[in-house]
Design an enzyme around this catalytic site. Structure first.
Site, PDB file in Angstrom:
ATOM      1  N   ASP A  93     -43.252  18.446  -7.280  1.00  0.00           N
ATOM      2  CA  ASP A  93     -43.743  17.100  -7.468  1.00  0.00           C
ATOM      3  C   ASP A  93     -45.164  17.205  -8.029  1.00  0.00           C
ATOM      4  OD1 ASP A  93     -43.605  14.044  -5.433  1.00  0.00           O
ATOM      5  OD2 ASP A  93     -43.963  14.401  -7.562  1.00  0.00           O
ATOM      6  N   ASP A 267     -34.317  14.709  -2.645  1.00  0.00           N
ATOM      7  CA  ASP A 267     -35.160  15.538  -1.775  1.00  0.00           C
ATOM      8  C   ASP A 267     -35.651  14.664  -0.634  1.00  0.00           C
ATOM      9  OD1 ASP A 267     -37.595  14.230  -3.390  1.00  0.00           O
ATOM     10  OD2 ASP A 267     -38.382  15.223  -1.568  1.00  0.00           O
TER      11      ASP A 267
HETATM   12  N1  LIG Z   1     -40.530   8.166  -2.310  1.00  0.00           N
HETATM   13  C1  LIG Z   1     -41.190   8.955  -3.217  1.00  0.00           C
HETATM   14  C2  LIG Z   1     -41.376  10.319  -2.931  1.00  0.00           C
HETATM   15  C3  LIG Z   1     -42.041  11.132  -3.839  1.00  0.00           C
HETATM   16  C4  LIG Z   1     -42.538  10.600  -5.038  1.00  0.00           C
HETATM   17  N2  LIG Z   1     -43.209  11.397  -5.928  1.00  0.00           N
HETATM   18  C5  LIG Z   1     -43.683  10.862  -7.062  1.00  0.00           C
HETATM   19  N3  LIG Z   1     -44.335  11.673  -7.942  1.00  0.00           N
HETATM   20  N4  LIG Z   1     -43.524   9.556  -7.383  1.00  0.00           N
HETATM   21  C6  LIG Z   1     -42.875   8.728  -6.540  1.00  0.00           C
HETATM   22  O1  LIG Z   1     -42.737   7.458  -6.881  1.00  0.00           O
HETATM   23  C7  LIG Z   1     -42.344   9.223  -5.313  1.00  0.00           C
HETATM   24  C8  LIG Z   1     -41.667   8.402  -4.404  1.00  0.00           C
END
Ligand SMILES: Nc1ccc2nc(N)nc(O)c2c1
Length: 373
Positions: A93, A267
Site C-alpha cells: 500500500d 486484504d
Molecule cells: N479501507 C482502505 C484500506 C486501505 C486503503 N489504502 C489506500 N491507499 N487507499 C484507501 O482508500 C484504502 C482504504
C-alpha cells in the site's frame, strides 16, 4: 519470459470471476485474499506457515516500513522478499491511508503529505513520486498509487476534492513508476458513497490503462450495503480484463458479497487481529476463545481442517493460552484464521469454476448462522 504481468480470466459465474495473475515471482489465484504483513511480518506467523495456508501474495505497508527499518535499509538488505524471507509476490500500500490513520501532525496538500512519525515524532514528507520510489526500494511487485481516502460519511465537496486530488496523484505515480516489466502499479478508485464521483474516478483511471484497479475509500465506517452499492456502480466501469482489488476488506461475509459483485483481490487485518484477541473463524461460525465455556472443551476448532492450529489443539488449551496471554495463543489463532480465509477463497474459486457460486455462498453464510459455537 512470457508477458511479465498477465491477468487471465478463467471463468465467470454472474459477476463473480475466477482468474490468475502471473508475475515473475509467482501466480496469484483469484479471487485472492492477501494476508496483511504490515511491518514485514504477518503478525506472529512465519512465512512458511503463511505459505502453508495457501496464500499466494501478502501485503506490505510503505508507511510502516519507511519509518522502520527504512526503505533504503531494506533495499541495502536485498529488498522486502529477501528481508522477510517471502519469495512470492508482495503488494504494497502507498502510505497515504496509513498516514491519515496513524501519523500525527499530518498535513496534506497538492505536493503530498507531510507528517510526524507515530513512532518517534520525526518529520517526513511523502509525495506521490516518493511513495513510488519507496515501493521500488522495497522491491514491491504490485505498487499502489498515493491517494487520499476520506472517512465516511463525508460532504460531497470533500469527497470530490479528495477524489480529484487522487486522480492527479495517480497520473504522477504513473509517470514516476514508468515501465517496470514484471511489476505493476494499480490505480485506486475513490469517490466515497457518491455514484457520480465513483464513475468519474473509474473512467479517468481506466483511460490511464493501468495494470490493475483498486476500489479504495470503502471499509472506512460505512454500512456494508453502502460499500456493496458502490461496488455495483464501480466494477462495471472498470476494464473486465484487469484485476480489481477492494482495499481493507473484510469479513468472510463482506468477501462473499464483494466477489459476487466482481472483486478479485482482498486484504484485511481481520483474521490476524481477531486471532490475537482470541476470536477464531471456523466453518461452523466464530468461536470466542476468551469465553470460559471453552475451559473444559477437549474438541479442536475443526477436526477436518488441514491447519494444525485448527486440528491439533483443544479449545480448552486455546482458551487457557488466550486467558494467560501466552503468545502461542495469538499465533495459533492467527494461523487458524489465515488458514480459514485461504480455505474460504479456495472454496470460492472452486465454486466459480463449477458455476455454483450462488449456492456455495448461501451454504457458507448458512453455516455461520449457528453463531458463537
Ligand atoms: N479501507 C482502505 C484500506 C486501505 C486503503 N489504502 C489506500 N491507499 N487507499 C484507501 O482508500 C484504502 C482504504
Amino acid at each position: 519470459m512470457s508477458e511479465p504481468f498477465r491477468f487471465q480470466l478463467q471463468a465467470k459465474d454472474g459477476a463473480a470471476r475466477l482468474g490468475a495473475i502471473t508475475m515473475p515471482r509467482g501466480t496469484i489465484r483469484t479471487p485472492a485474499f492477501m494476508p496483511v504483513g504490515t511491518a514485514a511480518t504477518v503478525k506472529t506467523l512465519t512465512m512458511d506457515q503463511v505459505r502453508g495456508t495457501g496464500a499466494d501474495i501478502i501485503l506490505g505497508n510503505t508507511y510502516h516500513l519507511m519509518l522502520r527499518p527504512g526503505a533504503e535499509r531494506v533495499a541495502r538488505l536485498g529488498g522486502l522478499h529477501e528481508f522477510a524471507r517471502w519469495p512470492h509476490p508482495i503488494l504494497t500500500d502507498s502510505g497515504g491511508f496509513q498516514v491519515m490513520s496513524l501519523a500525527t501532525l499530518r498535513k496534506l496538500d497538492e505536493k503530498g503529505v507531510t507528517f510526524r512519525s507515530h513512532i518517534d515524532g520525526a518529520k517526513y514528507e511523502m509525495s506521490p513520486e516518493r511513495s513510488i520510489e519507496i515501493q521500488g526500494l522495497l522491491d514491491s511487485d504490485i505498487q499502489m498509487q498515493l491517494d487520499e481516502c476520506v472517512a465516511l460519511p463525508a460532504a460531497y465537496a470533500e469527497v470530490e476534492r479528495a477524489m480529484e486530488l487522487s486522480l492527479r496523484w495517480a497520473e504522477r505515480c504513473r509517470i514516476a513508476f514508468g515501465d517496470q516489466p514484471g511489476r505493476a502499479m494499480f490505480g485506486i478508485v475513490q469517490g466515497g458513497a457518491e455514484p457520480a464521483l465513483r464513475e468519474r474516478s473509474a473512467l479517468v483511471l481506466k483511460a490511464m490503462d493501468l495494470k490493475g484497479y483498486a476500489v479504495g475509500g470503502l471499509a472506512v465506517g460505512e454500512p456494508q450495503q453502502v460499500m456493496l452499492d458502490m461496488l455495483e456502480v464501480t466494477c462495471p466501469l472498470l476494464p473486465a480484463e484487469k484485476p480489481r482489488y477492494l482495499m481493507g476488506v473484510g469479513t468472510p461475509d463482506d468477501i462473499l458479497k464483494s466477489v459476487a459483485r466482481g472483486i478479485d483481490m482482498f486484504d484485511c487485518v481481520m483474521p490476524t487481529r481477531a486471532g490475537r484477541h482470541g476470536l477464531a473463524f471456523t466453518r461452523r461460525g466464530r468461536v470466542n476463545l476468551r469465553n470460559a465455556r471453552h475451559a473444559d472443551d477437549h474438541r479442536p476448532l475443526d477436526e477436518e481442517s488441514d491447519c494444525p492450529a485448527a486440528r491439533d489443539y483443544s479449545r480448552a488449551y486455546l482458551h487457557h493460552l488466550i486467558r494467560a496471554q501466552e503468545s502461542l495463543g495469538a499465533m495459533l489463532l492467527s494461523w487458524n484464521n489465515i488458514a480459514y480465509y485461504q480455505n474460504l477463497m479456495q472454496g470460492i474459486r472452486d465454486a466459480i469454476g463449477s458455476g455454483t457460486f450462488v449456492s456455495h455462498a448461501e451454504k457458507i453464510s448458512a453455516s455461520w448462522a449457528q453463531g458463537d459455537i
